[in-house]
Design an enzyme around this catalytic site. Structure first.
Site, PDB file in Angstrom:
ATOM      1  N   SER A  41      49.398  86.146  61.908  1.00  0.00           N
ATOM      2  CA  SER A  41      48.841  87.079  60.922  1.00  0.00           C
ATOM      3  C   SER A  41      49.812  87.322  59.768  1.00  0.00           C
ATOM      4  CB  SER A  41      48.425  88.392  61.586  1.00  0.00           C
ATOM      5  OG  SER A  41      49.537  89.140  61.966  1.00  0.00           O
ATOM      6  N   MET A  65      58.743  82.564  68.200  1.00  0.00           N
ATOM      7  CA  MET A  65      59.267  83.195  69.409  1.00  0.00           C
ATOM      8  C   MET A  65      60.318  82.352  70.136  1.00  0.00           C
ATOM      9  SD  MET A  65      57.739  85.989  69.144  1.00  0.00           S
ATOM     10  CE  MET A  65      58.031  86.829  70.689  1.00  0.00           C
ATOM     11  N   ILE A 106      64.583  81.681  70.409  1.00  0.00           N
ATOM     12  CA  ILE A 106      65.929  82.076  69.974  1.00  0.00           C
ATOM     13  C   ILE A 106      66.605  80.827  69.431  1.00  0.00           C
ATOM     14  CG2 ILE A 106      68.185  82.893  70.747  1.00  0.00           C
ATOM     15  CD1 ILE A 106      66.711  84.711  72.688  1.00  0.00           C
ATOM     16  N   HIS A 130      60.781  91.618  61.859  1.00  0.00           N
ATOM     17  CA  HIS A 130      60.935  92.165  63.213  1.00  0.00           C
ATOM     18  C   HIS A 130      60.180  93.493  63.304  1.00  0.00           C
ATOM     19  CE1 HIS A 130      62.832  92.721  67.099  1.00  0.00           C
ATOM     20  NE2 HIS A 130      62.974  93.989  66.758  1.00  0.00           N
TER      21      HIS A 130
HETATM   22  C1  GRF Z   1      54.956  90.323  64.492  1.00  0.00           C
HETATM   23  O1  GRF Z   1      54.886  91.630  64.993  1.00  0.00           O
HETATM   24  C2  GRF Z   1      56.345  90.018  64.008  1.00  0.00           C
HETATM   25  O2  GRF Z   1      57.018  91.141  63.504  1.00  0.00           O
HETATM   26  C3  GRF Z   1      57.026  89.549  65.276  1.00  0.00           C
HETATM   27  O3  GRF Z   1      56.052  88.830  65.977  1.00  0.00           O
HETATM   28  C4  GRF Z   1      54.757  89.272  65.589  1.00  0.00           C
HETATM   29  C5  GRF Z   1      54.038  88.069  65.091  1.00  0.00           C
HETATM   30  O4  GRF Z   1      52.704  88.332  64.765  1.00  0.00           O
HETATM   31  N1  GRF Z   1      58.217  88.803  64.973  1.00  0.00           N
HETATM   32  P1  GRF Z   1      51.880  87.292  63.896  1.00  0.00           P
HETATM   33  O5  GRF Z   1      51.958  85.942  64.629  1.00  0.00           O
HETATM   34  O6  GRF Z   1      52.490  87.224  62.544  1.00  0.00           O
HETATM   35  O7  GRF Z   1      50.486  87.826  63.888  1.00  0.00           O
END
Ligand code: GRF
Length: 213
Positions: free
Chosen positions: A14, A87, A89, A106
């Site tokens: 998103s 996601m 590291i 974040h």
């Molecule tokens: C978001 O809350 C971002 O801050 C975090 O992971 C989530 C990703 O959401 N790092 P999206 O894939 O951008 O919808």
């Protein structure tokens, strides 16, 4: 538009979509995912953006994955690499390769609540204000120089889901702004590793939560 970016995702995308819809002053050269089934890949394709998958499962360790990922990124020659719900590291070698060019969003007001489950932890602690942060990535996880933050009130009946929704709404506003500043060369990192915004009048309003009577 002489700058270009590559966006890295792992899931729904998103934030990536918010960036694609923001008419940024840069070219989005590609969206890359470490998961072939990331929903965000379809969204990117529907916007006509080239996509690629570099699966971490195809690599025995982080260094091997990060090397392969960097190879694909560099093929697009981006000015900036934008993490949007990516996601994994990243290794120190990868982070240093993109020093000053690697940006993350974040879901907390850093330096509070680095890591995972930020909304659950904020609710557990009873904080009254929570939010999100766009920052440069350094080898110190979730601790790089901060570009912009948005704060939201935590309401008494909030669940992790309702709070996440309120924070995400702000993520979609501040990430495009940060990338716009970057692409217009309006952001500078000073010697102390702090972010300076050039040519910006500093204004601000207090967020008091719960609100005053
Ligand atoms: C978001 O809350 C971002 O801050 C975090 O992971 C989530 C990703 O959401 N790092 P999206 O894939 O951008 O919808």
């Amino acid at each position: 538009m002489n700058k270009s970016i590559v966006i890295l995702i792992s899931g729904r995308g998103s934030n990536m979509e918010a960036l694609l819809k923001s008419r940024l002053p840069c070219r989005v050269a590609a969206v890359i995912s470490n998961k072939a089934d990331a929903e965000g890949l379809n969204i990117a394709q529907s916007h006509g953006i080239p996509t690629a998958v570099v699966s971490h499962r195809d690599h025995p360790d982080r260094v091997s994955f990060d090397t392969a990922l960097a190879g694909v990124i560099d093929g697009f020659r981006p000015d900036f690499v934008i993490l949007a719900g990516f996601m994994r590291i990243l290794t120190e070698g990868f982070v240093n390769r993109y020093k000053g060019r690697l940006i993350n969003i974040h879901p907390s007001l850093l330096p509070a609540y680095g890591g995972l489950d930020t909304h659950e932890r904020a609710l557990h602690d009873g904080v009254k204000i929570h939010g999100c942060t766009v920052h440069f990535v350094t080898p110190d996880l979730d601790h790089g120089p901060i570009i912009i933050q948005a704060a939201v009130p935590v309401l008494c009946h909030d669940t992790p889901q309702t709070l996440a929704k309120r924070v995400l709404h702000e993520e979609h506003r501040i990430y495009p702004q940060a990338i716009r500043w970057l692409c217009r060369n309006q952001i500078e990192l000073n010697e102390d590793g702090r972010v300076i915004l050039r040519h910006r009048k500093q204004v601000g309003h207090a967020l008091i939560s719960p609100s005053l009577e």
